[in-house]
Design a protein around this motif. Structure first.
Motif, PDB file in Angstrom:
ATOM      1  N   VAL A   1      -0.138   4.766 -29.093  1.00  0.00           N
ATOM      2  CA  VAL A   1      -1.397   5.449 -28.772  1.00  0.00           C
ATOM      3  C   VAL A   1      -2.238   4.601 -27.799  1.00  0.00           C
ATOM      4  O   VAL A   1      -2.745   5.106 -26.795  1.00  0.00           O
ATOM      5  N   VAL A   2      -2.334   3.312 -28.097  1.00  0.00           N
ATOM      6  CA  VAL A   2      -3.141   2.430 -27.245  1.00  0.00           C
ATOM      7  C   VAL A   2      -2.534   2.339 -25.838  1.00  0.00           C
ATOM      8  O   VAL A   2      -3.237   2.488 -24.829  1.00  0.00           O
ATOM      9  N   GLU A   3      -1.241   2.127 -25.761  1.00  0.00           N
ATOM     10  CA  GLU A   3      -0.570   2.033 -24.454  1.00  0.00           C
ATOM     11  C   GLU A   3      -0.749   3.309 -23.637  1.00  0.00           C
ATOM     12  O   GLU A   3      -1.093   3.271 -22.453  1.00  0.00           O
ATOM     13  N   THR A   4      -0.493   4.445 -24.306  1.00  0.00           N
ATOM     14  CA  THR A   4      -0.564   5.722 -23.608  1.00  0.00           C
ATOM     15  C   THR A   4      -1.993   6.011 -23.155  1.00  0.00           C
ATOM     16  O   THR A   4      -2.215   6.458 -22.023  1.00  0.00           O
ATOM     17  N   ALA A   5      -2.951   5.748 -24.031  1.00  0.00           N
ATOM     18  CA  ALA A   5      -4.356   6.005 -23.685  1.00  0.00           C
ATOM     19  C   ALA A   5      -4.793   5.121 -22.513  1.00  0.00           C
ATOM     20  O   ALA A   5      -5.490   5.588 -21.604  1.00  0.00           O
ATOM     21  N   CYS A   6      -4.378   3.864 -22.512  1.00  0.00           N
ATOM     22  CA  CYS A   6      -4.797   2.961 -21.428  1.00  0.00           C
ATOM     23  C   CYS A   6      -4.150   3.367 -20.102  1.00  0.00           C
ATOM     24  O   CYS A   6      -4.802   3.338 -19.049  1.00  0.00           O
ATOM     25  N   LEU A   7      -2.880   3.763 -20.140  1.00  0.00           N
ATOM     26  CA  LEU A   7      -2.226   4.266 -18.924  1.00  0.00           C
ATOM     27  C   LEU A   7      -2.950   5.510 -18.405  1.00  0.00           C
ATOM     28  O   LEU A   7      -3.137   5.689 -17.197  1.00  0.00           O
ATOM     29  N   GLN A   8      -3.376   6.349 -19.339  1.00  0.00           N
ATOM     30  CA  GLN A   8      -4.081   7.576 -18.972  1.00  0.00           C
ATOM     31  C   GLN A   8      -5.433   7.259 -18.327  1.00  0.00           C
ATOM     32  O   GLN A   8      -5.819   7.885 -17.339  1.00  0.00           O
ATOM     33  N   LEU A   9      -6.123   6.283 -18.907  1.00  0.00           N
ATOM     34  CA  LEU A   9      -7.415   5.876 -18.338  1.00  0.00           C
ATOM     35  C   LEU A   9      -7.238   5.396 -16.899  1.00  0.00           C
ATOM     36  O   LEU A   9      -8.017   5.735 -16.011  1.00  0.00           O
ATOM     37  N   LYS A  10      -6.167   4.629 -16.693  1.00  0.00           N
ATOM     38  CA  LYS A  10      -5.905   4.110 -15.347  1.00  0.00           C
ATOM     39  C   LYS A  10      -5.612   5.258 -14.379  1.00  0.00           C
ATOM     40  O   LYS A  10      -6.130   5.294 -13.254  1.00  0.00           O
ATOM     41  N   ASP A  11      -4.793   6.196 -14.837  1.00  0.00           N
ATOM     42  CA  ASP A  11      -4.440   7.348 -14.005  1.00  0.00           C
ATOM     43  C   ASP A  11      -5.697   8.161 -13.647  1.00  0.00           C
ATOM     44  O   ASP A  11      -5.899   8.543 -12.493  1.00  0.00           O
TER      45      ASP A  11
ATOM     46  N   LYS B   1      -7.880   8.987 -10.044  1.00  0.00           N
ATOM     47  CA  LYS B   1      -8.219  10.339  -9.598  1.00  0.00           C
ATOM     48  C   LYS B   1      -9.724  10.595  -9.651  1.00  0.00           C
ATOM     49  O   LYS B   1     -10.170  11.743  -9.544  1.00  0.00           O
ATOM     50  N   ASN B   2     -10.482   9.515  -9.844  1.00  0.00           N
ATOM     51  CA  ASN B   2     -11.942   9.630  -9.954  1.00  0.00           C
ATOM     52  C   ASN B   2     -12.409  10.506 -11.111  1.00  0.00           C
ATOM     53  O   ASN B   2     -13.439  11.171 -11.020  1.00  0.00           O
ATOM     54  N   ILE B   3     -11.615  10.544 -12.164  1.00  0.00           N
ATOM     55  CA  ILE B   3     -12.032  11.284 -13.360  1.00  0.00           C
ATOM     56  C   ILE B   3     -12.576  10.251 -14.343  1.00  0.00           C
ATOM     57  O   ILE B   3     -11.853   9.354 -14.776  1.00  0.00           O
ATOM     58  N   ASP B   4     -13.870  10.378 -14.641  1.00  0.00           N
ATOM     59  CA  ASP B   4     -14.538   9.368 -15.451  1.00  0.00           C
ATOM     60  C   ASP B   4     -14.661   9.853 -16.901  1.00  0.00           C
ATOM     61  O   ASP B   4     -15.575  10.591 -17.226  1.00  0.00           O
ATOM     62  N   LEU B   5     -13.713   9.450 -17.736  1.00  0.00           N
ATOM     63  CA  LEU B   5     -13.719   9.870 -19.133  1.00  0.00           C
ATOM     64  C   LEU B   5     -13.504   8.669 -20.042  1.00  0.00           C
ATOM     65  O   LEU B   5     -12.772   7.744 -19.703  1.00  0.00           O
ATOM     66  N   GLN B   6     -14.179   8.724 -21.187  1.00  0.00           N
ATOM     67  CA  GLN B   6     -13.909   7.739 -22.220  1.00  0.00           C
ATOM     68  C   GLN B   6     -12.892   8.374 -23.173  1.00  0.00           C
ATOM     69  O   GLN B   6     -12.964   9.570 -23.439  1.00  0.00           O
TER      70      GLN B   6
ATOM     71  N   PRO C   1     -13.306  -2.256 -21.415  1.00  0.00           N
ATOM     72  CA  PRO C   1     -13.225  -1.903 -22.839  1.00  0.00           C
ATOM     73  C   PRO C   1     -14.154  -0.756 -23.244  1.00  0.00           C
ATOM     74  O   PRO C   1     -13.861  -0.027 -24.198  1.00  0.00           O
ATOM     75  N   SER C   2     -15.257  -0.564 -22.515  1.00  0.00           N
ATOM     76  CA  SER C   2     -16.177   0.521 -22.888  1.00  0.00           C
ATOM     77  C   SER C   2     -15.569   1.903 -22.658  1.00  0.00           C
ATOM     78  O   SER C   2     -16.117   2.905 -23.096  1.00  0.00           O
ATOM     79  N   SER C   3     -14.426   1.946 -21.993  1.00  0.00           N
ATOM     80  CA  SER C   3     -13.786   3.255 -21.811  1.00  0.00           C
ATOM     81  C   SER C   3     -12.959   3.655 -23.023  1.00  0.00           C
ATOM     82  O   SER C   3     -12.343   4.714 -23.048  1.00  0.00           O
ATOM     83  N   LEU C   4     -12.962   2.796 -24.032  1.00  0.00           N
ATOM     84  CA  LEU C   4     -12.230   3.115 -25.258  1.00  0.00           C
ATOM     85  C   LEU C   4     -13.178   3.154 -26.460  1.00  0.00           C
ATOM     86  O   LEU C   4     -14.028   2.281 -26.626  1.00  0.00           O
TER      87      LEU C   4
ATOM     88  N   ILE D   1     -15.860  -2.368 -26.651  1.00  0.00           N
ATOM     89  CA  ILE D   1     -15.247  -1.204 -27.310  1.00  0.00           C
ATOM     90  C   ILE D   1     -16.225  -0.668 -28.352  1.00  0.00           C
ATOM     91  O   ILE D   1     -16.872  -1.438 -29.060  1.00  0.00           O
ATOM     92  N   THR D   2     -16.365   0.671 -28.415  1.00  0.00           N
ATOM     93  CA  THR D   2     -17.278   1.243 -29.403  1.00  0.00           C
ATOM     94  C   THR D   2     -16.498   1.817 -30.586  1.00  0.00           C
ATOM     95  O   THR D   2     -15.335   2.191 -30.452  1.00  0.00           O
ATOM     96  N   PHE D   3     -17.162   1.875 -31.722  1.00  0.00           N
ATOM     97  CA  PHE D   3     -16.545   2.430 -32.929  1.00  0.00           C
ATOM     98  C   PHE D   3     -17.323   3.652 -33.403  1.00  0.00           C
ATOM     99  O   PHE D   3     -18.553   3.673 -33.364  1.00  0.00           O
ATOM    100  N   ALA D   4     -16.572   4.645 -33.871  1.00  0.00           N
ATOM    101  CA  ALA D   4     -17.202   5.838 -34.444  1.00  0.00           C
ATOM    102  C   ALA D   4     -16.720   6.007 -35.876  1.00  0.00           C
ATOM    103  O   ALA D   4     -15.574   5.718 -36.197  1.00  0.00           O
TER     104      ALA D   4
END
Ligand code: C2E
Ligand code: CA
Ligand code: CA
Ligand code: CA
Length: 275
Positions: free
Chosen positions: A93-103, A107-112, A142-145, A175-178
């Motif tokens: 999950v962590v690897e995939t999410a971080c690769l996705q953030l980079k992708d 593409k200039n898509i700003d998402l956490q 890290p704030s993107s996670l 990194i933030t926690f919910a």
């Protein structure tokens, strides 16, 4: 054969056998699937009511095995927690999410991205290191996670110093926690101040009962005001109707998530959905 309501001699019923062999099959196939990264993450949009924008998505693991078929997280995660494979799911999950953030960044898509974490993952003393390394490797702040933990996690973490330390380190890095499924647990609030939690997510079962009873509306309103008074960012999950949406907005909820806004979807579909 076990008799209904009868003696407590426990002999396995055909149902038990089926359950156990399914569990064994899941374990066996999961090992292969993890080695081949044959799982997937879907992303569900979360809308920030302050500006109407989708600024965060929650990632959910999906696994369809060619022989077993679909294994939902509600079945998968408890089995993986029991046999220890949860740590590998967590790494995936962590690897995939971080690769996705980079992708998305490219593409200039700003998402956490908000991921779900089991306490078992944090019992690995290298969890924080693994998280930060993956972020760094993909050039992500890290704030993107965000990491979602349950009340049960929070209660247990309070008693496990090494988990508290890892959470505090991650929080310091940004990194933030919910707190997930808020309102379903133990109504023990001490950990909310002890742990570095910045958001609460009101459980979908509570949200979905909102229109039925005035007292439930008052309860939810109370939960939102309680969260806000402690400076938590408050999210409602499982929003399915316009009525729920409008009530939660009027109550001052910060962000909303649910089928009304969007279902969990692949990254490609999400990009199309965002337009
Ligand atoms: P959760 O974190 O509370 O996630 C909410 C669940 O409700 C998700 O189910 C989501 O697909 C579903 N959902 C979202 N919006 C709505 C809605 O409007 N109505 C309804 N009825 N449902 C909605 P899912 O994906 O099956 O996940 C179930 C649980 O499994 C999650 O509950 C979470 O605790 C766990 N989980 C899912 N993915 C992961 C993961 O990658 N790692 C870990 N450790 N746990 C995960
Ligand atoms: Ca969650
Ligand atoms: Ca939840
Ligand atoms: Ca849940």
């Amino acid at each position: 054969v076990k008799e209904r309501g009868g003696s407590n001699i426990s002999v396995l019923t055909p149902d038990d056998h089926e359950r156990l062999s399914r569990k064994a099959a899941i374990e066996k196939h999961l090992i292969y699937a993890l080695d081949r990264k044959n799982l997937q993450l879907l992303y569900q949009p979360i809308v920030n009511l302050a500006n109407g924008k989708v600024e965060r998505v929650e990632a959910f693991v999906r696994w369809t095995d060619s022989e077993i078929g679909v294994v939902t997280p509600d079945e998968l995660i408890p089995i993986a927690e029991e046999n220890g494979l949860i740590n590998k799911i967590g790494s995936f999950v962590v690897e995939t999410a971080c690769l996705q953030l980079k992708d998305w960044k490219s593409k200039n898509i700003d998402l956490q991205i908000s991921i779900n974490s089991s306490i078992h993952e944090f019992r690995d003393k290298d969890m924080a290191k693994m998280l930060l390394e993956n972020l760094k490797l993909n050039d992500c702040h890290p704030s993107s996670l965000m990491i979602e933990i349950t009340e049960k996690f929070a209660l247990e973490a309070e008693a496990e110093r090494s988990i508290m330390t890892q959470m505090k380190n991650l929080h310091q890095e940004g990194i933030t926690f919910a707190l997930d499924d808020f309102g379903t647990g133990y109504a023990s609030f001490r950990y909310m101040l002890l742990l570095p939690i910045s958001s609460i997510k009101i459980d979908q079962m509570i949200i979905q009962s909102i229109t039925k009873q005035e007292r439930i509306q008052k309860l939810i309103n109370g939960m939102i005001q309680f969260g806000k008074s402690l400076d938590f960012q408050v999210t409602a999950e499982g929003v399915e109707t316009n009525e729920q949406f409008e009530l939660l907005r009027a109550m001052g909820c910060d962000s909303l998530q649910g089928y009304l806004i969007g279902h969990p979807m692949t990254a490609a579909d999400l990009e199309k959905w965002l337009g």
